[in-house]
Motif scaffolding. Structure first.
Motif, PDB file in Angstrom:
ATOM      1  N   CYS A 171       0.910  -1.344   0.058  1.00 35.34           N
ATOM      2  CA  CYS A 171      -0.181  -0.041  -0.091  1.00 35.34           C
ATOM      3  C   CYS A 171       1.015   1.253  -0.090  1.00 35.34           C
ATOM      4  O   CYS A 171       0.627   2.271  -0.512  1.00 35.34           O
ATOM      5  CB  CYS A 171      -1.160   0.123   1.137  1.00 35.34           C
ATOM      6  N   LEU A 172       1.994   1.291   0.750  1.00 35.31           N
ATOM      7  CA  LEU A 172       2.931   2.407   0.680  1.00 35.31           C
ATOM      8  C   LEU A 172       3.457   2.355  -0.600  1.00 35.31           C
ATOM      9  O   LEU A 172       3.815   3.566  -1.147  1.00 35.31           O
ATOM     10  CB  LEU A 172       3.809   2.141   1.978  1.00 35.31           C
ATOM     11  N   ALA A 173       3.735   1.521  -1.004  1.00 35.18           N
ATOM     12  CA  ALA A 173       4.250   1.462  -2.686  1.00 35.18           C
ATOM     13  C   ALA A 173       3.507   2.239  -3.578  1.00 35.18           C
ATOM     14  O   ALA A 173       3.896   2.870  -4.366  1.00 35.18           O
ATOM     15  CB  ALA A 173       4.996   0.280  -2.928  1.00 35.18           C
TER      16      ALA A 173
ATOM     17  N   PHE B  35       0.830   4.094  -3.001  1.00 37.67           N
ATOM     18  CA  PHE B  35       0.802   5.365  -2.444  1.00 37.67           C
ATOM     19  C   PHE B  35       1.657   6.324  -3.262  1.00 37.67           C
ATOM     20  O   PHE B  35       1.650   7.325  -3.883  1.00 37.67           O
ATOM     21  CB  PHE B  35       0.767   5.706  -1.157  1.00 37.67           C
ATOM     22  N   ALA B  36       3.113   5.882  -2.948  1.00 40.64           N
ATOM     23  CA  ALA B  36       4.388   6.869  -3.637  1.00 40.64           C
ATOM     24  C   ALA B  36       4.080   6.496  -5.163  1.00 40.64           C
ATOM     25  O   ALA B  36       4.479   7.631  -5.938  1.00 40.64           O
ATOM     26  CB  ALA B  36       5.473   6.377  -3.245  1.00 40.64           C
ATOM     27  N   GLY B  37       4.064   5.517  -5.666  1.00 41.09           N
ATOM     28  CA  GLY B  37       3.903   5.130  -7.123  1.00 41.09           C
ATOM     29  C   GLY B  37       3.028   6.034  -7.852  1.00 41.09           C
ATOM     30  O   GLY B  37       3.279   6.695  -8.875  1.00 41.09           O
ATOM     31  N   ILE B  38       1.748   6.156  -7.489  1.00 46.09           N
ATOM     32  CA  ILE B  38       0.718   6.918  -7.930  1.00 46.09           C
ATOM     33  C   ILE B  38       1.051   8.332  -7.644  1.00 46.09           C
ATOM     34  O   ILE B  38       0.643   9.237  -8.733  1.00 46.09           O
ATOM     35  CB  ILE B  38      -0.710   6.716  -7.361  1.00 46.09           C
TER      36      ILE B  38
ATOM     37  N   SER C 278      -3.038  13.895  -0.575  1.00 50.36           N
ATOM     38  CA  SER C 278      -1.784  13.137  -0.230  1.00 50.36           C
ATOM     39  C   SER C 278      -1.067  14.081   0.943  1.00 50.36           C
ATOM     40  O   SER C 278      -0.118  13.806   1.799  1.00 50.36           O
ATOM     41  CB  SER C 278      -0.930  12.946  -1.254  1.00 50.36           C
ATOM     42  N   PHE C 279      -1.519  15.324   1.002  1.00 51.37           N
ATOM     43  CA  PHE C 279      -0.716  16.388   1.687  1.00 51.37           C
ATOM     44  C   PHE C 279      -1.676  17.337   2.609  1.00 51.37           C
ATOM     45  O   PHE C 279      -0.822  18.354   3.231  1.00 51.37           O
ATOM     46  CB  PHE C 279       0.083  17.540   0.823  1.00 51.37           C
TER      47      PHE C 279
ATOM     48  N   LEU D  88      -2.876   4.942   5.440  1.00 50.09           N
ATOM     49  CA  LEU D  88      -3.861   4.493   6.679  1.00 50.09           C
ATOM     50  C   LEU D  88      -3.169   2.774   6.675  1.00 50.09           C
ATOM     51  O   LEU D  88      -2.786   2.422   7.688  1.00 50.09           O
ATOM     52  CB  LEU D  88      -5.070   4.583   6.911  1.00 50.09           C
ATOM     53  N   THR D  89      -3.498   1.993   5.682  1.00 49.46           N
ATOM     54  CA  THR D  89      -3.303   0.669   5.560  1.00 49.46           C
ATOM     55  C   THR D  89      -1.851   0.470   5.556  1.00 49.46           C
ATOM     56  O   THR D  89      -1.595  -0.512   6.151  1.00 49.46           O
ATOM     57  CB  THR D  89      -4.040  -0.051   4.449  1.00 49.46           C
TER      58      THR D  89
END
Length: 406
Positions: free
Chosen positions: A209-211, A213-216, A243-244, A321-322
């Motif tokens: 999920c973190l990947a 988020f960053a990729g998108i 995101s911010f 969050l996830t």
């Protein structure tokens, strides 16, 4: 004589349909903003249904406040995830979000009906109500997030940065300044909370999920620039805003303003009128994005534009969050992490104060009459403690009256 025994907390024993029913009820009755939403959530899922205990609920709320995104919606997503897995998380999001999103899209479609003296008066009144609502948010958040001189000073510097450097650059710069200042100035003794999150998310799922988020976040602006597709540009604008936005709720206002008003996708008058209308509907304030997506001159507009905007603004908060859930317990005990968040939260107050000045105040307050109406709405919120939806009605009626005055 018998003693009533509270049922034990029920972990992960529900269905997605059960979650949907509960959150649909919350979605049509939860007025008052994110803090009020959390009170509704606790009454429904902790006190009444015992899905979580108070420690678990409090820890989830703390995580929602820590991460960017819509705090109350993130808490609802987490409750659904805990109760019924991924289907439950999706059910909680849809049920809590759709009622207010549908109302905001309907308002966007009905905007042309306001092209009259009465209609323009209503829209002007909604813009004036937005001044009172944001002022109340600044006041309340300042009392909570800037309780000492150091954090109050951080908020002032953040406001100066946000005003001096218009748009998302200034807002992101203010958050960075606040985080660095917090690291240097706000290193009090770390809190050591005992509550532990026990949600069914593995570390592998968290990393994925973190990947994502960053990729998108990295890929979508490149795709928008290369392809020139309006729908991608629209999604990128709302995904970046989601995101911010630390603090949720009203704090999304300056980021959305920078995303859609400054490029000319939505007019300032449309923006503030929709923001005022958003105060009169239940559910998360982030559904304001559905209104903006429906009216945007970039992208498909209408229902499709609203759907793109909604997914864009909510998705990053849910991915974060996830992704953070499996790692949160260790991270939140570190002194430096708590210091960074103290500074970043203080900067949020400054950013919102800058937005209160421009565009909210400078657009809506155009003379003595609007100023007096805005002051009345502020007093009704702060001193009379009227609910926001009722103050919206007062503001709309006052706007009609001002439209007929010489």
């Amino acid at each position: 004589m018998t003693t009533e025994v509270q049922p034990a907390v029920q972990e992960g024993q529900g269905s997605a349909w059960e979650v949907f029913r509960v959150f649909l009820k919350l979605g049509v009755t939860s007025f008052g903003g994110p803090i009020a939403h959390l009170g509704y959530f606790r009454a429904e899922v902790v006190t009444r249904r015992r899905w979580l205990d108070d420690k678990e609920f409090g820890d989830l709320v703390a995580l929602g406040q820590f991460l960017p995104g819509p705090a109350s919606s993130q808490v609802g997503f987490g409750i659904g995830l805990f109760r019924a897995g991924w289907r439950g998380a999706l059910a909680a999001f849809l049920a809590f979000t759709l009622p207010s999103a549908i109302l905001m899209v309907a308002f966007a479609y009905g905007a042309s009906l306001f092209d009259s003296v009465v209609g323009r008066g209503i829209l002007d009144g909604l813009q004036i109500v937005a001044v009172a609502i944001v002022a109340q948010a600044v006041w309340g958040m300042a009392r909570t997030l800037t309780p000492d001189r150091r954090r109050a000073g951080i908020a002032v510097v953040a406001a100066v940065v946000a005003i001096a450097f218009a748009g998302s650059v200034g807002q992101l710069g203010a958050i960075v300044v606040g985080a660095v200042a917090g690291l240097l100035l706000c290193r009090e003794a770390a809190n050591d909370p005992s509550a532990m999150i026990r949600f069914p998310v593995s570390r592998v799922a968290g990393v994925i999920c973190l990947a994502l988020f960053a990729g998108i976040l990295v890929v979508t602006p490149i795709l928008a620039a290369v392809t020139g597709v309006g729908g991608i540009a629209l999604f990128d604008a709302f995904y970046s805003a989601g995101s911010f936005v630390f603090g949720g709720g009203h704090v999304v206002l300056p980021l959305l303003q920078a995303s859609v008003v400054q490029p000319g996708w939505v007019t300032p008058a449309q923006f503030l009128a929709g923001y005022g209308a958003a105060q009169a509907v239940p559910g998360p304030l982030f559904t304001f994005s559905a209104y903006l997506g429906a009216l945007s001159s970039v992208g498909p507009g209408g229902v499709a534009g609203a759907a793109i905007a909604l997914v864009g603004v909510f998705l990053p908060g849910f991915l974060l969050l996830t992704g953070v859930l499996p790692f949160w317990n260790g991270f939140r005990r570190r002194i430096w992490a708590q210091a960074v968040m103290r500074g970043a939260n203080a900067a949020v107050v400054g950013i919102l104060a800058a937005a209160l000045y421009n565009p909210v105040f400078t657009t809506a307050i155009t003379g003595p009459g609007p100023f007096c109406l805005g002051l009345l709405c502020f007093v009704l919120l702060m001193s009379w403690k009227l609910p926001p939806w009722l103050v919206v009605i007062v503001g709309a009626a006052g706007g009609i009256l001002l439209a007929f005055l010489p």
